[in-house]
Design a protein around this motif. Structure first.
Motif, PDB file in Angstrom:
ATOM      1  N   TRP A   1      70.408  20.027  -0.775  1.00 30.83           N
ATOM      2  CA  TRP A   1      69.298  20.194  -1.633  1.00 30.83           C
ATOM      3  C   TRP A   1      68.099  19.097  -1.414  1.00 30.83           C
ATOM      4  O   TRP A   1      67.061  19.329  -1.401  1.00 30.83           O
ATOM      5  N   LEU A   2      68.476  17.915  -1.010  1.00 28.83           N
ATOM      6  CA  LEU A   2      67.430  16.985  -0.947  1.00 28.83           C
ATOM      7  C   LEU A   2      66.754  17.338   0.651  1.00 28.83           C
ATOM      8  O   LEU A   2      65.491  17.020   0.803  1.00 28.83           O
TER       9      LEU A   2
ATOM     10  N   GLY B   1      64.015   9.940  -1.382  1.00 29.47           N
ATOM     11  CA  GLY B   1      64.885  10.595  -2.254  1.00 29.47           C
ATOM     12  C   GLY B   1      65.950   9.557  -2.941  1.00 29.47           C
ATOM     13  O   GLY B   1      65.982   8.643  -2.174  1.00 29.47           O
TER      14      GLY B   1
ATOM     15  N   PRO C   1      62.064  23.800  -5.419  1.00 32.14           N
ATOM     16  CA  PRO C   1      63.607  23.697  -6.142  1.00 32.14           C
ATOM     17  C   PRO C   1      63.488  24.669  -6.942  1.00 32.14           C
ATOM     18  O   PRO C   1      62.562  25.176  -7.664  1.00 32.14           O
TER      19      PRO C   1
ATOM     20  N   ARG D   1      64.120  19.354  -0.146  1.00 29.57           N
ATOM     21  CA  ARG D   1      63.018  18.751  -0.797  1.00 29.57           C
ATOM     22  C   ARG D   1      61.965  18.086   0.304  1.00 29.57           C
ATOM     23  O   ARG D   1      60.866  18.010   0.089  1.00 29.57           O
TER      24      ARG D   1
ATOM     25  N   GLY E   1      62.756  13.944  -4.814  1.00 25.44           N
ATOM     26  CA  GLY E   1      63.916  14.580  -5.489  1.00 25.44           C
ATOM     27  C   GLY E   1      64.944  13.309  -5.556  1.00 25.44           C
ATOM     28  O   GLY E   1      65.273  12.555  -5.016  1.00 25.44           O
TER      29      GLY E   1
END
Length: 407
Positions: free
Chosen positions: A393-394, A203, A403, A397, A232
């Motif tokens: 958010w990561l 990431g 997503p 992922r 991501g």
């Protein structure tokens, strides 16, 4: 030997993560290591030996910490890396950085994730390099670093071109910064002691200058480093169009950052007119900021205008400047990895419109974008609120969740 990285909690992030507006903290323990200019580790072989981008040139295990606040501690092993990368004009160079691997086990499936973390503005002088700041306890972005490490992720932090290593830092040059971010990830997987595999998930995180770096890493990835499994990329507060950002800040309190960006770009691209168009005042100011860290850089030319520092009223309209600025305008190539793009709606340094237009360009290119405005946030509160959202958010992922696409 096991070492400790002590970060700060979210309530102290306004102090610890200024990204351009506050002086670094003062270390309170132990003797400081020599600055990069006096440390042979930062000087690469000349000429560079043959090799590929991301190849390790040198490495050493070091101790990192954060003072004076000790509200959060994540035990880590840490190494400084010196690795091959590529300049904005395609020439091989050497970049330094730091790899952090936590004692915390990765609880998810598969290999331990690796985050290539792109810092915001640290300055231009070699002693401003994050690899040095982490050893002296003055790193400003430890909160997000610690948050990533506490999840069991390994984190590699590039110093960027010329920040620590010899030469002037190519500040605000997305083309070189993006490559340095990608090659840091490559270099991390080449360090056997870290036990990271080259096929594990990767990431990318970054805000402000780091947001520019992360965005360019995402755009360059498909052609420059396609072997990296980037799942991501989360750029925030991105100075996506440097011309718009410069015009917005002309006459403002942080015009020193504009001069710093001009110095960085002129270093990356010797064909653009810079030294020859500086006034006497401009020469004095540029000499000062070439060694300045964040606070001094931002305050170097308060309420300044181009005509005070250059012999041209509008130097950015010069054809050579226009060409190089266009090369460093984010949003011209579609990333393959999904994006989490965020921006404060009241950002006083990088206008919200610049971030929104970047979102539009990515959507038009067919990229997968989760767009997150941060309501009423200026530049610092933008990362205080948006940084944890980017980490979350990561995290999804790395867990394999699909997503949300705002386009």
């Amino acid at each position: 030997m096991r070492r400790g990285l002590r970060g700060v909690a979210a309530a102290t992030m306004a102090l610890a993560m200024t990204l351009g507006l506050a002086a670094p903290a003062t270390a309170t323990t132990g003797s400081k290591p020599p600055p990069p200019s006096e440390d042979p580790f930062y000087t690469p072989p000349d000429p560079l030996p043959p090799g590929e981008p991301g190849q390790l040139l040198d490495e050493r295990e070091v101790e990192v910490h954060a003072e004076p606040l000790r509200l959060l501690e994540v035990p880590v092993r840490s190494w400084q890396l010196l690795y091959r990368s590529t300049s904005a004009t395609g020439e091989a160079n050497a970049v330094s950085g730091t790899l952090l691997v936590p004692d915390v086990e990765w609880q998810g499936e598969g290999e331990r994730p690796l985050v290539s973390y792109a810092v915001g503005t640290h300055g231009i002088g070699d002693h401003c390099a994050p690899s040095y700041a982490m050893r002296t306890g003055t790193e400003q972005e430890v909160a997000l670093l610690a948050s990533a490490l506490s999840r069991g992720w390994a984190v590699v932090v590039t110093d960027y071109e010329g920040l620590g290593t010899p030469g002037v830092h190519t500040y605000a040059t997305g083309q070189s910064q993006g490559r340095a971010v990608l090659d840091a990830a490559r270099a991390a997987t080449h360090l056997e002691q870290a036990e990271l595999t080259g096929d594990g998930p990767v990431g990318v995180l970054g805000y402000s200058q780091g947001g520019q770096s992360a965005a360019f890493a995402a755009e360059l990835h498909p052609d420059y480093a396609p072997e990296l499994d980037i799942v991501g990329v989360a750029p925030g507060g991105v100075p996506a169009d440097l011309t718009d950002v410069a015009e917005f800040n002309e006459g403002g309190p942080a015009f020193g950052l504009v001069l710093g960006a001009a110095l960085g770009l002129a270093t990356a691209y010797p064909d653009v007119p810079f030294e020859e168009i500086l006034t006497e005042r401009g020469e004095r100011t540029v000499e000062r900021i070439s060694e300045a860290c964040t606070a001094e850089l931002g305050a170097a030319a308060p309420f300044g205008t181009f005509d005070q520092y250059t012999t041209l009223d509008d130097p950015l309209s010069h054809p050579e400047w226009q060409a190089r600025l266009a090369e460093n305008r984010a949003g011209q190539h579609a990333p393959e990895a999904p994006l989490f793009l965020y921006h404060g709606t009241k950002d006083q340094l990088i206008p919200y419109q610049v971030g929104r237009e970047l979102r539009d360009r990515y959507c038009e290119l067919g990229a997968e974008v989760h767009w997150q405005p941060i309501p009423l946030a200026e530049h610092i509160t933008g990362v205080m609120a948006g940084g944890p959202l980017a980490i979350s958010w990561l995290d999804k992922r790395f867990a394999g969740a699909e997503p949300v696409d705002s386009c």
